[in-house]
Motif scaffolding. Structure first.
Motif, short mmCIF file in Angstrom:
data_model
loop_
_atom_site.label_atom_id
_atom_site.label_comp_id
_atom_site.label_asym_id
_atom_site.label_seq_id
_atom_site.Cartn_x
_atom_site.Cartn_y
_atom_site.Cartn_z
N PRO A 5 43.55 29.04 39.42
CA PRO A 5 42.88 29.92 38.44
C PRO A 5 41.47 30.32 38.86
N TRP A 9 40.53 34.32 39.54
CA TRP A 9 39.62 35.03 38.64
C TRP A 9 38.16 34.91 39.03
N TYR A 157 42.64 42.05 24.47
CA TYR A 157 42.11 42.00 25.85
C TYR A 157 40.66 42.46 25.92
N ILE A 161 39.81 39.97 28.86
CA ILE A 161 39.89 40.65 30.15
C ILE A 161 38.69 41.58 30.35
N MET A 178 39.75 34.05 31.26
CA MET A 178 41.14 34.41 31.56
C MET A 178 42.13 33.31 31.20
N LYS A 186 48.17 38.87 33.37
CA LYS A 186 47.71 38.25 34.61
C LYS A 186 48.47 38.81 35.81
#
Length: 240
Positions: A5, A9, A157, A161, A178, A186
């Motif tokens: 992760p 990200w 989102y 996001i 995220m 994703k």
């Protein structure tokens, strides 16, 4: 946050952006004549006409929707009097129509490249890979949008996001944003960044070569062969 992760990200976006910018600059300087869409219109027009029309118009609205949803903070939307319900309704319906147009257009262009023999034999691996990646990005984006529209769990989102992406662009990434993002989003984001990494190596670079200078170019004067222009017409052509 650690492991994959953190890489996806917090590191992966910068690897992609680095490749994107550096390869674009190198190719622009060293391969100016290869900076083209390599049109295959003279080989096949019927499918190209519909596929190109649907894809390009659809993708313009898709990009506009992404700018409005990802780069503009949610507080600005609410400050302009756009409620969350109205925003999500517009995002689902307008985004789905634009995505459908772009997706259908991309599929037409993909099948055209695979099924037409003349187009297939003149295609490079980069041509096929780019259109496949574009199709996958559009399809995963539509899937994420539709599932989110049908899901009433409250995920937005614009609160996860969007601030993550703005943080990446401002060199202040927060990968923890995220953690609660659905897997469909994703997958879409990972594929979208992969497309950007592929972009400068393929004909997709022609997206940055829109001939804006055409809007202010001089007139082109046409005359019949053997026709001797008058002094008045010569003065007119000189002024252009």
């Amino acid at each position: 946050m650690s492991g994959m992760p953190l890489f996806l990200w917090g590191v992966y976006p910068y690897l992609v952006l680095t490749v994107f910018v550096i390869v674009l600059i190198v190719r622009m300087r060293n391969d100016p004549f290869g900076w083209t869409s390599k049109s295959s219109e003279f080989l096949e027009k019927r499918w190209l006409r519909w596929g190109s029309l649907l894809f390009h118009w659809g993708i313009l609205f898709v990009v506009a929707g992404h700018v409005a949803g990802l780069l503009i903070p949610i507080q600005w939307h609410r400050g302009m009097g756009i409620s969350d319900e109205i925003y999500h309704a517009i995002a689902v319906w307008a985004g789905s129509l634009a995505g459908l147009a772009a997706g259908v257009g991309a599929l037409i262009l993909l099948f055209r490249r695979l099924l037409d023999r003349r187009i297939r034999v003149t295609s490079t691996p980069g041509d096929l890979l780019s259109i496949v990646m574009i199709t996958l990005v559009i399809m995963t984006g539509m899937t994420a949008t539709l599932f989110n529209g049908l899901d009433h769990s409250g995920f937005d989102y614009r609160e996860t996001i969007s601030p993550w992406l703005r943080g990446v662009l401002l060199l202040q990434p927060d990968p923890s944003l995220m953690e609660t993002v659905p897997i469909t989003f994703k997958i879409h984001i990972v594929l979208a960044f992969a497309l950007f990494a592929l972009w400068p190596f393929t004909r997709l670079v022609h997206a940055f070569s829109f001939p804006l200078w055409y809007l202010r170019r001089s007139y082109v004067v046409y005359r019949r062969r053997g026709h001797r222009p008058s002094s008045q017409s010569m003065e007119k052509s000189v002024t252009h």
